[in-house]
Write a protein that holds these residues in place. Sequence first.
Motif, PDB file in Angstrom:
ATOM      1  N   LYS A 151       9.662   0.232 -10.156  1.00  0.00           N
ATOM      2  CA  LYS A 151      10.782   0.028  -9.207  1.00  0.00           C
ATOM      3  C   LYS A 151      10.425  -1.134  -8.625  1.00  0.00           C
ATOM      4  O   LYS A 151      11.215  -1.638  -7.773  1.00  0.00           O
ATOM      5  CB  LYS A 151      10.718   1.319  -8.286  1.00  0.00           C
ATOM      6  N   ARG A 152       9.205  -1.782  -8.275  1.00  0.00           N
ATOM      7  CA  ARG A 152       9.008  -2.869  -7.373  1.00  0.00           C
ATOM      8  C   ARG A 152       9.300  -3.931  -7.999  1.00  0.00           C
ATOM      9  O   ARG A 152       9.935  -4.581  -7.261  1.00  0.00           O
ATOM     10  CB  ARG A 152       7.413  -2.775  -7.232  1.00  0.00           C
ATOM     11  N   THR A 172       0.706  -1.352  -0.145  1.00  0.00           N
ATOM     12  CA  THR A 172      -0.057  -0.003  -0.039  1.00  0.00           C
ATOM     13  C   THR A 172       0.909   1.342  -0.001  1.00  0.00           C
ATOM     14  O   THR A 172       0.262   2.451  -0.108  1.00  0.00           O
ATOM     15  CB  THR A 172      -0.935   0.039   1.241  1.00  0.00           C
ATOM     16  N   ILE A 173       2.300   1.124   0.049  1.00  0.00           N
ATOM     17  CA  ILE A 173       2.995   2.348   0.184  1.00  0.00           C
ATOM     18  C   ILE A 173       3.065   2.980  -1.168  1.00  0.00           C
ATOM     19  O   ILE A 173       2.995   2.371  -2.276  1.00  0.00           O
ATOM     20  CB  ILE A 173       4.465   2.067   0.661  1.00  0.00           C
ATOM     21  N   GLU A 174       2.822   4.345  -1.085  1.00  0.00           N
ATOM     22  CA  GLU A 174       3.206   4.987  -2.405  1.00  0.00           C
ATOM     23  C   GLU A 174       4.451   5.067  -3.148  1.00  0.00           C
ATOM     24  O   GLU A 174       4.250   4.969  -4.154  1.00  0.00           O
ATOM     25  CB  GLU A 174       2.481   6.744  -2.110  1.00  0.00           C
ATOM     26  N   GLU A 175       5.470   5.427  -2.378  1.00  0.00           N
ATOM     27  CA  GLU A 175       6.590   5.194  -3.153  1.00  0.00           C
ATOM     28  C   GLU A 175       7.458   4.224  -2.286  1.00  0.00           C
ATOM     29  O   GLU A 175       7.905   4.328  -1.227  1.00  0.00           O
ATOM     30  CB  GLU A 175       7.316   6.515  -3.070  1.00  0.00           C
ATOM     31  N   VAL A 176       7.717   3.258  -3.192  1.00  0.00           N
ATOM     32  CA  VAL A 176       8.432   1.845  -2.460  1.00  0.00           C
ATOM     33  C   VAL A 176       9.941   2.308  -2.567  1.00  0.00           C
ATOM     34  O   VAL A 176      10.609   3.277  -3.144  1.00  0.00           O
ATOM     35  CB  VAL A 176       8.265   0.728  -3.444  1.00  0.00           C
ATOM     36  N   PRO A 177      10.593   1.553  -1.288  1.00  0.00           N
ATOM     37  CA  PRO A 177      11.959   1.759  -1.295  1.00  0.00           C
ATOM     38  C   PRO A 177      12.721   1.571  -2.643  1.00  0.00           C
ATOM     39  O   PRO A 177      12.208   0.571  -3.420  1.00  0.00           O
ATOM     40  CB  PRO A 177      12.519   0.933  -0.195  1.00  0.00           C
ATOM     41  N   ILE A 178      13.781   2.246  -2.811  1.00  0.00           N
ATOM     42  CA  ILE A 178      14.524   2.296  -4.042  1.00  0.00           C
ATOM     43  C   ILE A 178      15.742   1.264  -4.045  1.00  0.00           C
ATOM     44  O   ILE A 178      16.708   1.569  -3.071  1.00  0.00           O
ATOM     45  CB  ILE A 178      14.794   3.322  -5.098  1.00  0.00           C
ATOM     46  N   PHE A 179      16.073   0.178  -4.554  1.00  0.00           N
ATOM     47  CA  PHE A 179      17.178  -0.773  -4.444  1.00  0.00           C
ATOM     48  C   PHE A 179      18.446   0.117  -5.221  1.00  0.00           C
ATOM     49  O   PHE A 179      18.005   0.382  -6.274  1.00  0.00           O
ATOM     50  CB  PHE A 179      16.900  -2.124  -5.062  1.00  0.00           C
ATOM     51  N   PRO A 180      19.508   0.095  -4.819  1.00  0.00           N
ATOM     52  CA  PRO A 180      20.566   0.832  -5.493  1.00  0.00           C
ATOM     53  C   PRO A 180      20.734   0.343  -7.047  1.00  0.00           C
ATOM     54  O   PRO A 180      20.761  -1.291  -7.211  1.00  0.00           O
ATOM     55  CB  PRO A 180      21.973   0.512  -4.726  1.00  0.00           C
ATOM     56  N   GLY A 181      20.542   0.856  -8.072  1.00  0.00           N
ATOM     57  CA  GLY A 181      20.740   0.486  -9.176  1.00  0.00           C
ATOM     58  C   GLY A 181      19.355   0.534 -10.024  1.00  0.00           C
ATOM     59  O   GLY A 181      19.261   0.279 -11.195  1.00  0.00           O
ATOM     60  N   MET A 233      19.450   1.682   1.231  1.00  0.00           N
ATOM     61  CA  MET A 233      18.505   1.891  -0.083  1.00  0.00           C
ATOM     62  C   MET A 233      17.965   3.389   0.098  1.00  0.00           C
ATOM     63  O   MET A 233      17.979   4.056   1.060  1.00  0.00           O
ATOM     64  CB  MET A 233      17.505   0.837  -0.044  1.00  0.00           C
ATOM     65  N   THR A 234      17.360   3.809  -0.646  1.00  0.00           N
ATOM     66  CA  THR A 234      16.370   5.031  -0.701  1.00  0.00           C
ATOM     67  C   THR A 234      15.019   4.728  -0.060  1.00  0.00           C
ATOM     68  O   THR A 234      14.527   3.705  -0.577  1.00  0.00           O
ATOM     69  CB  THR A 234      16.127   5.557  -2.072  1.00  0.00           C
ATOM     70  N   PRO A 235      14.897   5.244   1.199  1.00  0.00           N
ATOM     71  CA  PRO A 235      13.681   4.786   1.816  1.00  0.00           C
ATOM     72  C   PRO A 235      12.397   5.076   1.215  1.00  0.00           C
ATOM     73  O   PRO A 235      12.225   6.068   0.288  1.00  0.00           O
ATOM     74  CB  PRO A 235      13.904   5.907   3.112  1.00  0.00           C
ATOM     75  N   GLY A 236      11.248   4.386   1.575  1.00  0.00           N
ATOM     76  CA  GLY A 236       9.987   4.362   0.997  1.00  0.00           C
ATOM     77  C   GLY A 236       9.511   5.623   1.558  1.00  0.00           C
ATOM     78  O   GLY A 236       9.605   6.297   2.723  1.00  0.00           O
ATOM     79  N   LYS A 237       8.589   6.341   0.729  1.00  0.00           N
ATOM     80  CA  LYS A 237       7.636   7.615   1.282  1.00  0.00           C
ATOM     81  C   LYS A 237       6.173   7.525   1.141  1.00  0.00           C
ATOM     82  O   LYS A 237       5.776   6.798   0.198  1.00  0.00           O
ATOM     83  CB  LYS A 237       8.243   8.431   0.508  1.00  0.00           C
ATOM     84  N   GLN A 238       5.548   8.033   2.026  1.00  0.00           N
ATOM     85  CA  GLN A 238       4.341   8.030   2.251  1.00  0.00           C
ATOM     86  C   GLN A 238       3.497   9.489   2.569  1.00  0.00           C
ATOM     87  O   GLN A 238       4.092  10.149   3.600  1.00  0.00           O
ATOM     88  CB  GLN A 238       3.720   7.182   3.432  1.00  0.00           C
ATOM     89  N   ARG A 239       3.047   9.999   1.355  1.00  0.00           N
ATOM     90  CA  ARG A 239       2.780  11.274   1.226  1.00  0.00           C
ATOM     91  C   ARG A 239       4.047  12.319   1.582  1.00  0.00           C
ATOM     92  O   ARG A 239       3.755  13.420   2.429  1.00  0.00           O
ATOM     93  CB  ARG A 239       1.523  11.729   2.578  1.00  0.00           C
ATOM     94  N   GLY A 240       4.912  11.971   0.893  1.00  0.00           N
ATOM     95  CA  GLY A 240       6.189  12.733   0.764  1.00  0.00           C
ATOM     96  C   GLY A 240       6.960  12.656   1.989  1.00  0.00           C
ATOM     97  O   GLY A 240       8.150  13.314   2.051  1.00  0.00           O
ATOM     98  N   THR A 241       6.574  11.831   3.000  1.00  0.00           N
ATOM     99  CA  THR A 241       7.630  11.521   4.389  1.00  0.00           C
ATOM    100  C   THR A 241       8.068  10.030   4.470  1.00  0.00           C
ATOM    101  O   THR A 241       7.260   9.198   4.014  1.00  0.00           O
ATOM    102  CB  THR A 241       6.675  11.854   5.487  1.00  0.00           C
ATOM    103  N   ALA A 242       9.329  10.037   4.758  1.00  0.00           N
ATOM    104  CA  ALA A 242      10.034   8.828   4.820  1.00  0.00           C
ATOM    105  C   ALA A 242       9.524   8.182   5.915  1.00  0.00           C
ATOM    106  O   ALA A 242       9.217   8.740   6.901  1.00  0.00           O
ATOM    107  CB  ALA A 242      11.682   8.907   5.034  1.00  0.00           C
ATOM    108  N   VAL A 243       9.261   6.820   5.532  1.00  0.00           N
ATOM    109  CA  VAL A 243       8.536   5.779   6.786  1.00  0.00           C
ATOM    110  C   VAL A 243       9.230   4.502   6.823  1.00  0.00           C
ATOM    111  O   VAL A 243       9.827   4.243   5.755  1.00  0.00           O
ATOM    112  CB  VAL A 243       6.985   5.723   6.423  1.00  0.00           C
TER     113      VAL A 243
END
Length: 234
Positions: free
Chosen positions: A142-143, A126-135, A211-221
């Motif tokens: 991205k999922r 359900t997360i809006e922006e999933v964490p990004i694996f390097p690369g 990794m690049t952290p995941g974000k929900q409504r623009g906030t890292a979670v």
Amino acid sequence: MELKKNPEKDLNRKSNLYFVVGLLLVLTLSFVALEWKSYDVNYEFDISLNQTDENIDEEVPIFELETTPPASKPIIPTEIEIAEDEDPIIETTIDATETTQETEILEAADIEVMEEPDEVEVNWITIEEVPIFPGCEKEKDKRACFNEMMQKHIQKNFRYPEMAQELGLEGRVNTQFIINKDGSIGTIRKRGPHELLEKEAERILSKLPKMTPGKQRGTAVKVPFSIPITFKLQ
């Protein structure tokens, strides 16, 4: 004419034997007489002295012991130091905690309560922006890229424990780890058929890069991610 004696009628022929037998008999009787002991059969004791007269009342004497009180320690007088007039005197000031008429009273509306934000944890689905694996920064999906890079990481760092091979251990270890708000790998949970396989799965996940952290409504979670790792002997 010389008279001849019959040897069988000679009385002195066995005199030595009779003498020895008689001597032994006398010695035996003498020994028995000297060693003979006799004991009294009847034992009579006078127990009248052991019986107490019930009519006699005995008073138990009471002894009072006098104890000497311990010697008290001598009281040493307190030494008084005389301060010179030139010595500075340090005075301690104690502020009273009681309120006065000049004390300002704050109302509840004037007090600001600082609320600390709770640690938000959003599900991977359900997360809006999933964490990004390097690369995977330039990938559209991205999922899918994340899952692919995870599989490559597991294959690269996978080592079958030698002890597990000797014991013939195999099976699937279900794992879950947390991607923190700063992109680091947090708590790793694992559950499998044996501790050796669980430790190996934890070692593989502990080597994941930041990794690049995941974000929900623009906030890292925080974002949990689950993946099974299968151990199978060939």
